[in-house]
Write an enzyme that holds these catalytic residues in place. Structure first.
Site, PDB file in Angstrom:
ATOM      1  N   CYS A  82     -28.112  48.105  33.142  1.00 41.28           N
ATOM      2  CA  CYS A  82     -27.846  49.309  33.368  1.00 41.28           C
ATOM      3  C   CYS A  82     -26.370  49.686  34.318  1.00 41.28           C
ATOM      4  O   CYS A  82     -25.582  50.543  33.915  1.00 41.28           O
ATOM      5  CB  CYS A  82     -29.003  49.987  34.290  1.00 41.28           C
ATOM      6  SG  CYS A  82     -30.301  49.912  33.273  1.00 41.28           S
ATOM      7  N   THR A 100     -30.322  56.855  28.398  1.00 39.75           N
ATOM      8  CA  THR A 100     -29.220  57.060  29.202  1.00 39.75           C
ATOM      9  C   THR A 100     -28.272  57.521  28.399  1.00 39.75           C
ATOM     10  O   THR A 100     -27.610  56.684  27.753  1.00 39.75           O
ATOM     11  CB  THR A 100     -28.782  56.054  30.168  1.00 39.75           C
ATOM     12  OG1 THR A 100     -29.901  55.815  31.024  1.00 39.75           O
ATOM     13  CG2 THR A 100     -27.719  56.518  31.233  1.00 39.75           C
ATOM     14  N   ASN A 120     -26.999  55.590  39.634  1.00 40.08           N
ATOM     15  CA  ASN A 120     -26.831  54.340  39.320  1.00 40.08           C
ATOM     16  C   ASN A 120     -25.360  53.771  39.962  1.00 40.08           C
ATOM     17  O   ASN A 120     -25.413  52.587  40.595  1.00 40.08           O
ATOM     18  CB  ASN A 120     -26.903  54.064  37.897  1.00 40.08           C
ATOM     19  CG  ASN A 120     -28.106  53.631  37.445  1.00 40.08           C
ATOM     20  OD1 ASN A 120     -29.223  53.453  38.142  1.00 40.08           O
ATOM     21  ND2 ASN A 120     -28.501  53.275  36.031  1.00 40.08           N
ATOM     22  N   GLY A 178     -24.735  38.964  47.685  1.00 45.04           N
ATOM     23  CA  GLY A 178     -25.103  37.778  46.977  1.00 45.04           C
ATOM     24  C   GLY A 178     -24.201  37.765  45.797  1.00 45.04           C
ATOM     25  O   GLY A 178     -22.953  38.503  45.716  1.00 45.04           O
ATOM     26  N   ARG A 190     -30.000  40.931  29.947  1.00 46.38           N
ATOM     27  CA  ARG A 190     -28.717  41.560  29.525  1.00 46.38           C
ATOM     28  C   ARG A 190     -27.904  41.376  30.671  1.00 46.38           C
ATOM     29  O   ARG A 190     -28.240  41.574  31.849  1.00 46.38           O
ATOM     30  CB  ARG A 190     -29.078  43.051  29.005  1.00 46.38           C
ATOM     31  CG  ARG A 190     -29.551  42.984  27.794  1.00 46.38           C
ATOM     32  CD  ARG A 190     -30.188  44.274  27.305  1.00 46.38           C
ATOM     33  NE  ARG A 190     -31.554  44.672  28.082  1.00 46.38           N
ATOM     34  CZ  ARG A 190     -31.934  45.908  27.845  1.00 46.38           C
ATOM     35  NH1 ARG A 190     -31.234  46.721  27.236  1.00 46.38           N
ATOM     36  NH2 ARG A 190     -33.029  46.123  28.716  1.00 46.38           N
ATOM     37  N   LYS A 206     -42.473  44.573  16.045  1.00 42.84           N
ATOM     38  CA  LYS A 206     -43.043  45.048  17.573  1.00 42.84           C
ATOM     39  C   LYS A 206     -44.191  45.863  17.596  1.00 42.84           C
ATOM     40  O   LYS A 206     -45.125  45.569  18.319  1.00 42.84           O
ATOM     41  CB  LYS A 206     -41.881  45.757  17.899  1.00 42.84           C
ATOM     42  CG  LYS A 206     -41.695  45.616  19.527  1.00 42.84           C
ATOM     43  CD  LYS A 206     -40.271  46.254  19.732  1.00 42.84           C
ATOM     44  CE  LYS A 206     -39.792  46.639  21.358  1.00 42.84           C
ATOM     45  NZ  LYS A 206     -38.584  47.160  21.394  1.00 42.84           N
ATOM     46  N   ASP A 239     -41.479  52.951  16.888  1.00 38.48           N
ATOM     47  CA  ASP A 239     -40.027  52.178  17.016  1.00 38.48           C
ATOM     48  C   ASP A 239     -39.919  51.811  15.291  1.00 38.48           C
ATOM     49  O   ASP A 239     -40.684  51.558  14.759  1.00 38.48           O
ATOM     50  CB  ASP A 239     -40.683  50.840  17.678  1.00 38.48           C
ATOM     51  CG  ASP A 239     -39.277  50.287  18.276  1.00 38.48           C
ATOM     52  OD1 ASP A 239     -38.979  50.338  19.414  1.00 38.48           O
ATOM     53  OD2 ASP A 239     -38.443  49.619  17.495  1.00 38.48           O
ATOM     54  N   LYS A 242     -32.627  39.830  37.153  1.00 47.61           N
ATOM     55  CA  LYS A 242     -33.253  39.814  38.494  1.00 47.61           C
ATOM     56  C   LYS A 242     -34.879  39.283  38.436  1.00 47.61           C
ATOM     57  O   LYS A 242     -35.387  39.255  37.536  1.00 47.61           O
ATOM     58  CB  LYS A 242     -33.354  41.532  38.980  1.00 47.61           C
ATOM     59  CG  LYS A 242     -34.090  42.221  37.873  1.00 47.61           C
ATOM     60  CD  LYS A 242     -34.288  43.723  38.347  1.00 47.61           C
ATOM     61  CE  LYS A 242     -35.182  43.920  39.457  1.00 47.61           C
ATOM     62  NZ  LYS A 242     -35.460  45.140  39.736  1.00 47.61           N
ATOM     63  N   GLY A 284     -26.467  42.658  37.880  1.00 43.95           N
ATOM     64  CA  GLY A 284     -26.244  42.443  36.351  1.00 43.95           C
ATOM     65  C   GLY A 284     -27.513  43.382  35.864  1.00 43.95           C
ATOM     66  O   GLY A 284     -27.504  44.155  36.442  1.00 43.95           O
TER      67      GLY A 284
HETATM   68  C1  UGA Z   1     -31.293  50.145  37.914  1.00 42.57           C
HETATM   69  C2  UGA Z   1     -31.703  51.176  38.960  1.00 42.57           C
HETATM   70  O1  UGA Z   1     -32.063  50.648  40.327  1.00 42.57           O
HETATM   71  C3  UGA Z   1     -33.004  52.304  38.477  1.00 42.57           C
HETATM   72  O2  UGA Z   1     -33.037  53.256  39.182  1.00 42.57           O
HETATM   73  C4  UGA Z   1     -32.394  52.608  37.082  1.00 42.57           C
HETATM   74  O3  UGA Z   1     -33.552  53.544  36.566  1.00 42.57           O
HETATM   75  C5  UGA Z   1     -31.970  51.578  36.070  1.00 42.57           C
HETATM   76  O4  UGA Z   1     -30.905  50.874  36.852  1.00 42.57           O
HETATM   77  C6  UGA Z   1     -31.683  51.988  34.943  1.00 42.57           C
HETATM   78  O5  UGA Z   1     -30.673  52.737  34.891  1.00 42.57           O
HETATM   79  O6  UGA Z   1     -32.482  52.006  33.815  1.00 42.57           O
HETATM   80  P1  UGA Z   1     -32.486  47.726  37.149  1.00 42.57           P
HETATM   81  O7  UGA Z   1     -31.209  47.455  36.632  1.00 42.57           O
HETATM   82  O8  UGA Z   1     -33.657  47.479  36.414  1.00 42.57           O
HETATM   83  O9  UGA Z   1     -32.618  49.438  37.919  1.00 42.57           O
HETATM   84  O10 UGA Z   1     -33.067  46.877  38.695  1.00 42.57           O
HETATM   85  P2  UGA Z   1     -32.156  46.990  40.056  1.00 42.57           P
HETATM   86  O11 UGA Z   1     -33.429  46.598  40.883  1.00 42.57           O
HETATM   87  O12 UGA Z   1     -31.449  48.083  40.489  1.00 42.57           O
HETATM   88  O13 UGA Z   1     -31.238  45.736  40.195  1.00 42.57           O
HETATM   89  C7  UGA Z   1     -30.059  45.707  39.512  1.00 42.57           C
HETATM   90  C8  UGA Z   1     -29.194  44.525  39.795  1.00 42.57           C
HETATM   91  O14 UGA Z   1     -28.552  44.588  41.057  1.00 42.57           O
HETATM   92  C9  UGA Z   1     -29.997  43.280  39.927  1.00 42.57           C
HETATM   93  O15 UGA Z   1     -28.870  42.234  39.281  1.00 42.57           O
HETATM   94  C10 UGA Z   1     -30.235  42.786  41.148  1.00 42.57           C
HETATM   95  O16 UGA Z   1     -30.152  41.480  41.540  1.00 42.57           O
HETATM   96  C11 UGA Z   1     -28.774  43.378  41.764  1.00 42.57           C
HETATM   97  N1  UGA Z   1     -29.298  43.697  43.368  1.00 42.57           N
HETATM   98  C12 UGA Z   1     -29.854  44.734  43.817  1.00 42.57           C
HETATM   99  C13 UGA Z   1     -28.524  43.278  44.266  1.00 42.57           C
HETATM  100  O17 UGA Z   1     -27.532  42.339  43.756  1.00 42.57           O
HETATM  101  N2  UGA Z   1     -28.451  43.504  45.567  1.00 42.57           N
HETATM  102  C14 UGA Z   1     -29.371  44.343  45.962  1.00 42.57           C
HETATM  103  O18 UGA Z   1     -29.682  44.703  47.110  1.00 42.57           O
HETATM  104  C15 UGA Z   1     -30.217  45.073  45.180  1.00 42.57           C
END
Ligand code: UGA
Length: 452
Positions: free
Chosen positions: A283, A120, A231, A276, A350, A35, A30, A343, A280
């Site tokens: 990704c 990505t 995604n 809900g 972010r 870090k 890095d 989450k 956010g």
């Molecule tokens: C997401 C994808 O799930 C991963 O597979 C992917 O690798 C990642 O992006 C990426 O591209 O790096 P992530 O953003 O870390 O992962 O977390 P998630 O669990 O997918 O949640 C994303 C957002 O959706 C959160 O804000 C969560 O609160 C929201 N969410 C999730 C909902 O509002 N409802 C749901 O049923 C599930």
């Protein structure tokens, strides 16, 4: 297998630690010296469950450096996992990828190296990275590279908050390359995961019944598109249930039951149907925007993906509308936000809905107090000027509040002393932005609980 990883963010660090745990010799690089110094001391720069513990276990095979020349020469695999932050126009900033690819080219040595794109990146970037590596090699050595490297795409599907689990026990591994040799090397790299032949760490047991993990081997472009399509599909699943939730509210239906009722159809699936405030994080927003931008280059519209985005960002405004409907006036009110991270189980802020909602409330003259079990320090450091009063406890945030908004479903919030919170509040109103709290318990404490 000697492996170099460029970038120690969520993806790079998790991948590095897991590959070292599986027996590979890993060097993580890095450019941020602080870090790297911290990592050399064994300090994890991000909050991710079990990462610190796995880092400890993997340390004998794990090195950290700021110098590519200590990592790339002789590596069988070089994984580019640097950030691609959004630019002002919404597209991804590829400068870090460019720098990484050039550093790889300048330091390539040895018989054959697979250069893996894990960041990505827009579809087609595999070819671009290949060209950069070749140019940097030629610039350093004054001759074109022999056939000593191939570029592959290996998209990441880990979720923050369960990154290690997702890496060790994935639903599938996708690798894309136009050269069979590269696919063979990556098969060897991931063999312990594909065959589930490693001994699981005690704190992350293998899920019962998990057999061999499917490997999808494709060409470069297909692997790149799989990442975006996955995604986008998850994002639109969330927006779909949020759109249905609006109608459910009008007709008096219970959206949680509706989600269960449709999700148990195996063709649909129950996951990512939690209605809900919406998504956010780093990704979904970025990747859906990039997918639309790529399609536009080919004169294609993506109305479904665009609608998913529109529905998602409207949910944040709906929180404000709900509070307005309940409280009539927001000026001079105090609103407590429970949860800042985008989450649970992460400190990542972010595109966090909480910060966006706070901004909207402050603009309308409300005072905002906020708590988060883990992301508080980061919020204080990175967002000192949003007009939010950061509070060390949920109780403190709720003091004299006219409403509590549950933004992030941290498990601890379910078991708070809601009687104490109700006593501390000025108006006994809770907006459960994730359909997560025990409504009966809250009502018992004298609180009125509404959903988004
Ligand atoms: C997401 C994808 O799930 C991963 O597979 C992917 O690798 C990642 O992006 C990426 O591209 O790096 P992530 O953003 O870390 O992962 O977390 P998630 O669990 O997918 O949640 C994303 C957002 O959706 C959160 O804000 C969560 O609160 C929201 N969410 C999730 C909902 O509002 N409802 C749901 O049923 C599930």
């Amino acid at each position: 297998m000697k492996t170099a990883i460029l970038g120690t963010g969520y993806v790079g660090l998790t991948t590095g630690v897991c590959l070292a745990y599986l027996g590979h010799e890993v060097t993580c690089v890095d450019t941020e010296e602080e870090k790297i110094l911290g990592l050399q001391r064994g300090e994890c720069p991000i909050y991710e469950p079990w990462l610190q513990e796995l880092l400890e276990l993997s340390r004998p095979r794990l090195r950290f450096t700021t110098r590519c020349e200590e990592a790339v020469p002789g590596a069988a695999v070089v994984i580019i996992a640097v950030g691609t932050p959004p630019r002002a126009d919404g597209g991804p900033d590829l400068n870090y990828v460019r720098q990484a690819a050039e550093a790889v080219g300048a330091n390539l040595e040895g018989e054959f190296t697979v250069v893996v794109n894990k960041s990505t990146v827009p579809i087609g970037s595999g070819n671009w990275v290949g060209a950069l590596v070749r140019e940097a090699y030629a610039a350093r050595r004054g001759r074109k590279p022999p056939n000593c490297f191939a570029v592959a795409s290996n998209p990441e599907f880990l979720r923050e908050g369960s990154a290690l689990y997702d890496t060790l026990y994935p639903d599938r591994v996708v690798v894309g390359a136009d050269e069979t040799r590269a696919l063979e090397v990556l098969y060897s790299l991931y063999r312990p995961i594909l065959e589930q032949s490693f001994t699981p760490p005690t704190f992350l047991p293998r899920p019962e019944g998990l057999g061999a993990v499917p490997l999808i081997a494709t060409d470069l472009a297909s692997a790149e598109l799989i990442k975006y399509a996955a995604n986008a599909f998850l994002a639109l699943k969330i927006s779909f249930i949020n759109e249905i939730a609006q109608l459910a509210e009008k007709v008096g239906a219970d959206i949680t039951q509706v989600a269960k009722g449709i999700g148990l159809d195996a063709r649909i699936g129950t996951r990512f149907l939690q209605a809900g405030i919406g998504w956010g994080g780093s990704c979904f927003g970025k990747d859906t925007a990039a997918l639309i931008a790529t399609a536009r280059e080919y004169n294609l519209a993506m109305p479904i993906v665009a609608a998913a985005r529109e529905v998602n960002y409207r949910q944040r405004e709906r929180v404000v509308e709900k509070l307005l409907a309940e409280l009539k006036i927001l000026k001079g009110r105090t609103i407590a936000l429970f949860g800042l991270a985008f989450k649970p189980n992460t400190d990542d802020l972010r595109d966090a809905p909480a910060l966006d909602i706070a901004r909207r409330l402050v603009e309308r003259g409300a005072a905002v107090r906020a708590h988060d079990p883990v992301a508080l320090a980061r919020a204080r450091r990175e967002f000192p000027d949003l007009g939010i009063v950061y509070c060390d406890t949920a109780q403190e945030a709720a003091a004299e509040a006219d409403a509590v908004v549950l933004v992030t479903e941290w498990r601890d919030y379910r078991s708070l002393d809601w009687d104490e919170i109700a006593r501390a509040m000025r108006t006994p109103l809770v907006l459960d932005g994730r359909h997560f709290l025990d409504r009966a318990r809250l009502e018992q404490a004298g609180l009125r609980c509404v959903g988004v």
